[in-house]
Design an enzyme around this catalytic site. Sequence first.
Site, mmCIF file in Angstrom:
data_model
loop_
_atom_site.group_PDB
_atom_site.id
_atom_site.type_symbol
_atom_site.label_atom_id
_atom_site.label_comp_id
_atom_site.label_asym_id
_atom_site.label_seq_id
_atom_site.Cartn_x
_atom_site.Cartn_y
_atom_site.Cartn_z
ATOM 1 N N ARG B 20 0.758 -0.986 -0.043
ATOM 2 C CA ARG B 20 -0.153 0.086 0.277
ATOM 3 C C ARG B 20 0.672 1.189 0.133
ATOM 4 N NH1 ARG B 20 -2.738 -0.042 5.333
ATOM 5 N NH2 ARG B 20 -1.317 -1.286 6.078
ATOM 6 N N SER B 47 -5.440 4.399 5.839
ATOM 7 C CA SER B 47 -5.086 3.349 5.536
ATOM 8 C C SER B 47 -4.910 2.912 4.479
ATOM 9 C CB SER B 47 -5.807 2.091 6.518
ATOM 10 O OG SER B 47 -7.314 2.282 5.917
ATOM 11 N N GLU B 68 -19.285 3.429 -1.279
ATOM 12 C CA GLU B 68 -18.610 2.910 -2.437
ATOM 13 C C GLU B 68 -19.127 2.621 -3.709
ATOM 14 O OE1 GLU B 68 -19.270 1.213 0.562
ATOM 15 O OE2 GLU B 68 -17.370 1.910 1.139
ATOM 16 N N PHE B 93 -15.391 -3.875 0.068
ATOM 17 C CA PHE B 93 -16.659 -3.429 -1.047
ATOM 18 C C PHE B 93 -15.858 -2.685 -2.012
ATOM 19 C CE2 PHE B 93 -16.538 -4.003 3.868
ATOM 20 C CZ PHE B 93 -15.363 -3.486 4.164
ATOM 21 N N HIS B 119 -6.151 -3.537 1.536
ATOM 22 C CA HIS B 119 -6.890 -5.190 1.961
ATOM 23 C C HIS B 119 -6.856 -6.225 1.438
ATOM 24 C CE1 HIS B 119 -5.903 -1.951 4.713
ATOM 25 N NE2 HIS B 119 -6.368 -2.234 5.432
ATOM 26 N N ASP B 127 -8.687 -8.457 11.514
ATOM 27 C CA ASP B 127 -10.425 -7.770 11.113
ATOM 28 C C ASP B 127 -11.564 -8.806 10.575
ATOM 29 O OD1 ASP B 127 -9.836 -4.537 9.322
ATOM 30 O OD2 ASP B 127 -9.968 -5.392 11.727
ATOM 31 N N ARG B 177 -2.771 -5.331 2.887
ATOM 32 C CA ARG B 177 -2.582 -4.407 4.699
ATOM 33 C C ARG B 177 -1.186 -4.626 5.005
ATOM 34 N NH1 ARG B 177 -2.992 -5.999 9.602
ATOM 35 N NH2 ARG B 177 -3.581 -4.367 11.211
#
Lengths: 285, 329
Positions: B20, B47, B68, B93, B119, B127, B177
């Site tokens: 990322r 993030s 989204e 999403f 992610h 998560d 992530r």
Amino acid sequence: MMQLAIPQIQKMANTIRMDIINMLEAAGSGHAAGPLDLADIFATLYFNVLRHDPKNPDWADRDILVLSNGHCAPVRYAAMARAGYFDVSELKTLRKFGTRLQGHPERTRLPGVETTSGPLGSGLSQAAGMAKAMQIDGQTGRWVYCVTSDGEMNEGNYWEAVMFAAAHKLHNLIVIIDRNNIQIDGNTEDVMPLETLRDKWESFGWHVQEIDGHNVESIIDACSMARAIVEKPTVIIAHTIPGKGVPFMEYDYHWHGGLIPTPQQAKDALTRLRSLNGKISGDHD
Amino acid sequence: MDMHLVDNIGADGIKQESNRKGFGRGLLAAGQQNDQIVALCADLTESTQMAPFAKEFPQRFVQVGVAEQNLVTVGAGMAAMGKIPFVSSYAAFAPGRCWEQIRTTICLNERPVKVVGSHAGISVGPDGATHQMLEDIALMRSLPHMVVVAPADSVEAEKATLAIAANDKPSYLRLSRADGAVFTTKDTPFKIGQAYVLQQGTDIAIMATGSMTYQALVAAKKLAKDGISTEVVHVPTIKPLDADTIVASARKCGRVITVEEAQIAAGFGSAIAELLSETAPMPVKRMGMQDRFGESGEPAELLKHFGLTADHIAMQAHGWIDQMPQYHR
């Protein structure tokens, strides 16, 4: 770019209604009620309100019209043809294999369509994105108009765009809702009630106007006022009669899209429209 | 071709960074080079690493909130005006929630919107399954006009971002992530649509994408100790697939294993199997998530639990060599 006077716009709307009947009969499928009830709005937009150039669909300064309820494409195609974007004879190719006039409008097929739509609830997001880009670039004197149905307000995506436009103060965005009170499974207030519509929009931070969607002068005035509002985006709730102009279709949700006029029904509808709703008559009728 | 990889592949001390971060740097650089680049985010600016761009170009950064469907569609609208929009959220999403809007307003509409799914994979970690997107490769590669890229590390992610910014096509960039080994360098080649043979071999070809390429390289080292000659093919562009490189490797080695941090159904391995079935028919062993969801845990233990480590790849290669003759087509 032409700007017709009100009586001429009314006549053009009538012509567009006849085009719609002819197109649907030739296609054998498509949507009747919505396009018919939007004829006055589209005639007014294409022949008075919009800054556009039919010979130059990519004109960088043009106003943009997004049709979110893409199934109403027939009224847009008819208005575009009458305005000179393409020849009227092409209208009969609606929905046919190889046509530029796809069942739901596709940007890459037909210059002037601006964007692809059909799946409901996403047109306003696109229109808001266009308006946002104009805002970032500091463009003034240009507006994005977005015609939507009322039924598509059932979609969550629609309200995401409503919130977004208010949050970003997109006053260059003008929404016109075709408030015809119908959707596929019945009347909107029976399927998924929308009222009190005015209150909803106002609470979301929009300036709200309500008009008779068949009154050309009201449409022109409402758009003028919308352009003058600079603190918030504007929505014009245009009350319409589904199937307007064709008495046996009016007020009946079954004509939303499942039915196509039979040859006799089409003939009756055209006769009625040609007579300007009974105002004139001809020997051949 | 010298791939200019680092020389400490497999070492404990190898540099770790999440890819990322490479995207964040790439986006900023792209924005500096072209003022039509805009960035849109759905309440995940930090993030998704869009923050550096947002800080430098606040007037070109658009916050849409947790929405989204609106995210990708507003992006499509901005692209209509000549902007080059990068739109980002977690892959679950975007594209997870807004696939239809991507299909209609970006792909069918042919607008050059860049969807960045952060992610992705199970290495999302604690998560849990809801946020561990595994089906995004399948979703995106099935769309006409969509380019799909899964970079191996942060250095490649930066290059991929710049390449996508300039390709004038709808594109999907898949990011992780968790931190991952940085094993490519600035001199390592990267071009959209190109697969790379990172290591030559003759007994078996391991084809990998995204985070799994490093694992494949480490597995190849283990296999070498057992006298097995492994060809490692890195395929960062899942669509369009570099058929020439992939088929040549498959024909040369006659045995193929694919690895991805995603569902194997309709994913990267399936793309390879589809290609080979028509050009060089041979069995293809697809490693990845075997039609299961993930769960909460630390990235390392999840990868181990679901069989996506270098050790597992090496074991699978041994098994495949024992089971399979070489299909030289």
